[in-house]
Design an enzyme around this catalytic site. Sequence first.
Site, short mmCIF file in Angstrom:
data_model
loop_
_atom_site.label_atom_id
_atom_site.label_comp_id
_atom_site.label_asym_id
_atom_site.label_seq_id
_atom_site.Cartn_x
_atom_site.Cartn_y
_atom_site.Cartn_z
N HIS A 168 0.81 -1.22 0.00
CA HIS A 168 0.00 0.00 0.00
C HIS A 168 0.85 1.27 0.00
CE1 HIS A 168 -3.42 -2.61 0.95
NE2 HIS A 168 -4.21 -1.57 0.78
N GLU B 21 -2.99 -16.01 24.38
CA GLU B 21 -2.99 -17.46 24.61
C GLU B 21 -1.56 -18.04 24.62
OE1 GLU B 21 -5.64 -18.26 25.59
OE2 GLU B 21 -7.27 -17.38 24.46
N ALA C 285 5.02 -16.47 21.56
CA ALA C 285 5.75 -17.37 20.65
C ALA C 285 6.77 -18.20 21.43
CB ALA C 285 6.43 -16.56 19.56
#
Length: 401
Positions: A354, A379, A382
Site C-alpha cells: 500500500h 494465549e 511465541a
Amino acid sequence: MARLAQTAGLTDVQQEILSTVRDFVDKEIIPVATELEHRDEYPQQIVDGLKELGLFGLMIPEEYGGLGESLLTYALCVEEIARGWMSVSGIINTHFIVAYMLKQHGTQEQKDHFLPRMAAGDIRGAFSMSEPALGSDVSAITSKAVKDGDEYVLNGQKMWLTNGGTSSLVAVLVRSDEGHPEGTAPHKSMTTFLIEKEPGFGEVRPGLTIPGKIEKMGYKGVDTTELIMDGLRLPADRVLGGVTGRGFYQMMDGVEVGRVNVAARGCGVAQRAFELGVQYAQQRHTFGKPIAQHQAIQFKLAEMGTKVEAAHAMMVNAARKKDSGERNDLEAGMAKYLASEYCKEVVEDAFRIHGGYGFSKEYEIERLYREAPMLLIGEGTAEIQKMIIGRRLLEEYRFQG
C-alpha cells in the site's frame, strides 16, 4: 482458481454454516469494522446478529440448546469472523472456552444451569488466569480462595480479562491450599471458580470490581479489563467440577481450544490482508503499469499466499486432532505459533504494498497492522509455544541410548 484457505472433507452442514457466516461478515462486519474500531465502540449490533445466527451455541451440545458442532467448524467460523474484524472473534472466543470447560469438566448441575443460557447467548463467558505481576508463569498466581464454612472467600487481582465488562460469567483460576498440604506442587493447588456477575463496570457484585477498559493499541471494540476480588464470597457449588485442585488442568484444556482459536484468527486476518494487498496491487499504477506486474510485488504476493495456505492447513490439523479426542497441545502450539507469526508478516507485506496509503487511517490495512501484534501474545507468546513444541517433540523422539 479457488479462494485461498479452502478446507477439504467438510459436510454439507459445515459448508452451509460457513457460507452463512461468510455472507454475514461481508455484509454486516467489513463495511462497519474500521469505523467502529476507530471509535473503540462495542459492536452490539454485530453481536446481536451472531446471537440470531446461533453462533454462541455453536459447540454446545444439542441437549443444552446448542448446535453441537465440532471445534473445526468453530475454528473455521472464527477464521471468517476475524477476516472481517478480529475483535468480534475475541468476543466469542472466551465465551467458547468457558462453555467448553463446563462441558468437559463441569458438574451436571453446573451444565444444566449455565449451558442452555450460554447457547442462547443470554449468558456471555469470560475466563481469567493472568495477573499484574505474572504473564506466562501461571504457577506464580497469588489470587487465593479460602474456605469459610460452606463458602469460599476470594481475594486478588486479575489482568487482561477479555470481555471483562460485557460478560456475565467468569471462570477464574486461583490458589486454593485447602486440602493440599504444604509443599504440594503449585499447579496441583489451583481451582477454577465460576463467578456470576452483572455486566458493566465498577462493583458488579459484592466483593467484585471491574475497574474499566484498558486502553490498547489495537484489538479495540472488545473490552479488556482487570478484575479485583476483595472478600468475594462464592458457594462451594461454584467450584468447576465440584472438586478443588483441578483448576490448572481444566484451564490448560480450555487454553488448547483457545490456541486453535488464536491460530484461526491469525489465518483470518492474514487472508484479509492478502485480499487487500492483491486488490490494491492491481489498482495502483507506477511506471506505466499496475504494480502487480512488477516482479518485486509478485514475489511478495507469492510469499503471502503461501503463508496463508500453510497457516490454514496447520490450524485445521490442530482442530481435527482435538475433535478426535487425542492430545493436541503439540499441534495447537505449532498452529498458534506459525499462524500468528505468518499473520504479522502477511499484514506487513500488504502494508508495504500500500505504500504511503498504508499509513492512512482511511485504508483498512492500517487497522490490521495494529491488530496483528496481539496474536503474538494472546494465549501464550511465541516463546511459550516453542517451549511446548520443544518439550513435546523430545517426548515423541526420545533417544534410546
